[in-house]
Design an enzyme around this catalytic site. Structure first.
Site, mmCIF file in Angstrom:
data_model
loop_
_atom_site.group_PDB
_atom_site.id
_atom_site.type_symbol
_atom_site.label_atom_id
_atom_site.label_comp_id
_atom_site.label_asym_id
_atom_site.label_seq_id
_atom_site.Cartn_x
_atom_site.Cartn_y
_atom_site.Cartn_z
ATOM 1 N N ARG A 1 7.375 -5.918 -0.961
ATOM 2 C CA ARG A 1 8.026 -4.770 -1.107
ATOM 3 C C ARG A 1 9.141 -5.336 -0.706
ATOM 4 N NH1 ARG A 1 4.308 -4.149 3.352
ATOM 5 N NH2 ARG A 1 2.780 -2.256 2.642
ATOM 6 N N HIS B 1 7.165 -2.666 -9.302
ATOM 7 C CA HIS B 1 7.207 -1.366 -10.117
ATOM 8 C C HIS B 1 6.800 -0.323 -8.645
ATOM 9 C CE1 HIS B 1 2.899 -3.402 -8.428
ATOM 10 N NE2 HIS B 1 2.944 -2.023 -7.890
ATOM 11 N N HIS C 1 2.415 -7.854 -6.436
ATOM 12 C CA HIS C 1 1.600 -8.328 -5.529
ATOM 13 C C HIS C 1 1.258 -9.903 -6.766
ATOM 14 C CE1 HIS C 1 0.555 -4.376 -4.862
ATOM 15 N NE2 HIS C 1 0.248 -3.659 -6.395
ATOM 16 N N GLU D 1 -4.020 -3.669 -10.811
ATOM 17 C CA GLU D 1 -4.489 -2.671 -11.273
ATOM 18 C C GLU D 1 -3.829 -2.325 -12.215
ATOM 19 O OE1 GLU D 1 -2.010 -1.737 -7.047
ATOM 20 O OE2 GLU D 1 -0.226 -0.756 -8.160
ATOM 21 N N GLN E 1 7.444 -2.158 -5.453
ATOM 22 C CA GLN E 1 6.649 -3.837 -4.453
ATOM 23 C C GLN E 1 6.161 -4.625 -5.905
ATOM 24 O OE1 GLN E 1 2.202 -1.328 -4.201
ATOM 25 N NE2 GLN E 1 3.916 -0.320 -2.864
#
Length: 383
Positions: A270, A251, A94, A129, A92
């Site tokens: 995804r 990642h 972001h 993240e 995926q």
């Protein structure tokens, strides 16, 4: 200071033992993937004062501090998790903040329900993240150099992979990575399933550097993401090491237990290793097609014993204290909101005693002193 009661999410990829072992409980036999600590409306932590999101909504300035509210709005801008991967998560990426706002507004204008399986943007926020390993932790992070990816594909000796290796060598880096990922995700599904099956058999036979991909294929047979995964850096973290995942970096987490912290968002595009929706055109708009070093982070120790994981964003700041026998108490009082998570030993936080897996919310400005013998993670913001 509030002791938190937290929800464990039973996603199918979760480990059946890792979280239970950490908290000293009997395994349930079911996957336990993530323990959420924070005020996310999907699974807010609970306190004696009520759900944490409602506690914050009732008094944002008092709970978060005026500086945090001015910078991030009247909400806790991060979500802290224990993440226990027993099988690979989806491959995926972001979006960045601007992409998230544009994508969210576009889907809202089209009237796509938030619960729709083909909805990409659940909110208008970005989702950087950080994952910090508590056990040996395997993952994929960022693109390999095209030449390295070409050699990895060629090493399998699968004829249907040769065109991808040729493409990786035929163009400049960005164009090469874009063309190959596009080709893999857009290929005829039956033909790609056969390619993945042939690549899996070769990976199992060769072993060595190919073992991780054989393991991925075991969980996702025939998935194009198995080939896409070979374009990425394979990373093995040791306990205490971390990875920062910024916008556009592809990642996947493969195996292990860690502490994860992220901006408070659900936005995920995804690439594969999932039965869920894969929006290839939107994905290709978001991915950063550049080879990168995974950039394994090790904490930087300050004179007071706080070990900080340095990241380039302000929505969260993660650090830890490893408290030896006889160490003095540490005053963590701050003008920003904090969540404290014990991962080893027995730690006192104010009047609360925290065992592994237990956590506490500290409102902005409230006295916060930690002591004992063990390890405690500190999550807060930069305001």
């Amino acid at each position: 200071m509030d002791r938190l009661s937290n929800t464990i999410r039973p996603y199918a990829w979760g480990s059946t033992t890792a979280i239970a072992q950490l908290i000293g409980a009997e395994p349930t036999g079911e996957p336990q993937a993530e323990m959420w600590m924070g005020a996310h409306p999907g699974a807010p932590s609970r306190t004696e004062r009520g759900p944490l999101n409602e506690v914050i909504d009732a008094d944002p300035a008092g709970q978060l501090g005026s500086a945090a509210v001015a910078k991030f709005g009247p909400r806790l801008p991060f979500l802290l998790k224990l993440l226990a991967a027993g099988a690979p998560l989806s491959l995926q990426v972001h979006p960045n903040l601007q992409q998230a706002k544009e994508g969210y507004e576009a889907e809202e204008a089209k009237g796509v329900p938030l619960s729709a399986p083909d909805r990409n943007y659940k909110d208008a926020n970005h989702k950087p993240e950080l994952i910090c390993a508590l056990t040996p932790f395997d993952g994929l992070c960022g693109f390999r150099a095209p030449e390295d990816a070409a050699k990895l594909l060629e090493g399998l000796g699968v004829d249907s992979l040769k065109p991808y290796a040729d493409l990786l060598r035929a163009h400049p880096e960005e164009a090469a990575l874009r063309e190959v990922l596009t080709a893999v995700l857009s290929a005829d599904r039956d033909e790609m399933a056969q390619t993945v099956a042939d690549a899996t058999a070769a990976a199992q036979r060769i072993g060595g550097d190919y073992e991780p991909y054989a393991g991925i294929a075991h969980h996702y047979p025939g998935d194009p993401g198995v080939i896409a995964a070979m374009l990425l850096n394979y990373v093995q973290l040791q306990p205490g090491e971390a990875l920062f995942l910024g916008a556009g970096v592809p990642h996947a987490y493969l195996n292990g237990l860690g502490v994860e912290i992220m901006a408070n968002s659900d936005n995920v595009l995804r690439c594969g290793l999932t039965p869920k929706h894969v929006d290839v055109p939107e994905l290709l708009r978001i991915v950063r097609f550049e080879a990168t070093d995974p950039g394994v982070l090790r904490p930087e120790a300050s004179p007071d014993g706080e070990e900080v994981y340095d990241t380039p964003i302000d929505e969260f700041r993660l650090s830890r204290f490893v408290l030896p026998e006889g160490a003095p108490a540490h005053d963590l009082t701050a003008a920003t909101p904090q969540i404290l998570l014990c991962t080893a030993g027995a730690v006192g936080a104010g009047e609360l005693g925290l065992a592994p897996g237990q956590s506490a919310f500290v409102p902005a400005g409230e006295k916060a002193e930690v002591s004992g013998v063990g390890t405690i993670f500190r999550a807060t913001v930069v305001a």
